[in-house]
Enzyme design. Structure first.
Site, PDB file in Angstrom:
ATOM      1  N   ARG A 136      -3.376  -0.704   5.311  1.00 51.64           N
ATOM      2  CA  ARG A 136      -3.931  -1.807   4.528  1.00 51.64           C
ATOM      3  C   ARG A 136      -2.987  -2.990   4.387  1.00 51.64           C
ATOM      4  O   ARG A 136      -3.372  -4.138   4.625  1.00 51.64           O
ATOM      5  CB  ARG A 136      -4.350  -1.307   3.139  1.00 51.64           C
ATOM      6  CG  ARG A 136      -5.451  -0.269   3.178  1.00 51.64           C
ATOM      7  CD  ARG A 136      -5.669   0.395   1.848  1.00 51.64           C
ATOM      8  NE  ARG A 136      -4.539   1.259   1.520  1.00 51.64           N
ATOM      9  CZ  ARG A 136      -4.410   1.924   0.386  1.00 51.64           C
ATOM     10  NH1 ARG A 136      -5.322   1.801  -0.570  1.00 51.64           N
ATOM     11  NH2 ARG A 136      -3.362   2.709   0.181  1.00 51.64           N
TER      12      ARG A 136
ATOM     13  N   CYS B  87       0.859  -1.179   0.000  1.00 51.61           N
ATOM     14  CA  CYS B  87       0.000   0.000   0.000  1.00 51.61           C
ATOM     15  C   CYS B  87       0.897   1.232   0.000  1.00 51.61           C
ATOM     16  O   CYS B  87       2.079   1.134  -0.345  1.00 51.61           O
ATOM     17  CB  CYS B  87      -0.993  -0.007   1.174  1.00 51.61           C
ATOM     18  SG  CYS B  87      -0.290   0.194   2.820  1.00 51.61           S
TER      19      CYS B  87
ATOM     20  N   ASP C 206      -8.215   3.507   1.250  1.00 57.19           N
ATOM     21  CA  ASP C 206      -7.272   3.826   2.323  1.00 57.19           C
ATOM     22  C   ASP C 206      -8.069   4.365   3.506  1.00 57.19           C
ATOM     23  O   ASP C 206      -8.678   5.432   3.405  1.00 57.19           O
ATOM     24  CB  ASP C 206      -6.259   4.860   1.838  1.00 57.19           C
ATOM     25  CG  ASP C 206      -5.121   5.079   2.820  1.00 57.19           C
ATOM     26  OD1 ASP C 206      -5.245   4.679   3.996  1.00 57.19           O
ATOM     27  OD2 ASP C 206      -4.104   5.652   2.412  1.00 57.19           O
TER      28      ASP C 206
END
Length: 146
Positions: free
Chosen positions: A9, A3, A117
């Protein structure tokens, strides 16, 4: 698992997939396309949601994705289109590029769905991301265990 900062994440994805695979046979790791959080723990909200489901990611440390990751890993799963472009830009060989996949394409083939996100949102965003990643990690685990 890749990420942006490797604190929300991708640490969740790493922890979830590790929980579904035998540790002796698989190397699962995560990284960020940016290195500004290198050496830090995952976001406290990622740690909390993982803990809620019996997964401890508190010992993970953020790191930046490197070119050597292309040789280390068979699959490189990215969370969104920006991560995809950033990782592909580092790939110098065609077989490296073929390793890179938007993670949710394992669930929704060819749809290019992104994992949002959750960093600037609340706890519910982390819960939503956890559930998305848990579902796709089931698919990935079955794929690699064949």
């Amino acid at each position: 698992m890749v990420c942006l900062g490797n604190i929300c994440r991708s640490p969740l994805a790493e922890g979830i997939l590790k929980s579904k695979l035998p540790q002796t046979n698989f190397l699962v790791d995560s990284a960020g396309t940016g290195g500004w959080h290198a050496g830090e723990q995952p976001d406290k909200r990622s740690i909390a949601v993982a803990k809620k489901y019996g997964i401890d990611i508190s010992t993970q440390k953020a790191r930046k994705f490197t070119i050597s990751d292309f040789d280390t890993f068979d699959f490189i799963y990215v969370m969104d289109k920006s991560n995809y472009a950033d990782v592909l830009a580092l790939a110098k060989k065609d077989h490296h590029k073929k390793k890179v996949t938007l993670i949710l394409n394992e669930l929704y083939s060819g749809k290019n769905v992104e994992v949002p996100d959750p960093y600037y949102g609340g706890e519910d965003g982390f819960e939503h991301v956890y559930k998305m990643l848990d579902a796709v990690c089931d698919v990935i685990a079955k794929k690699v265990l064949r």
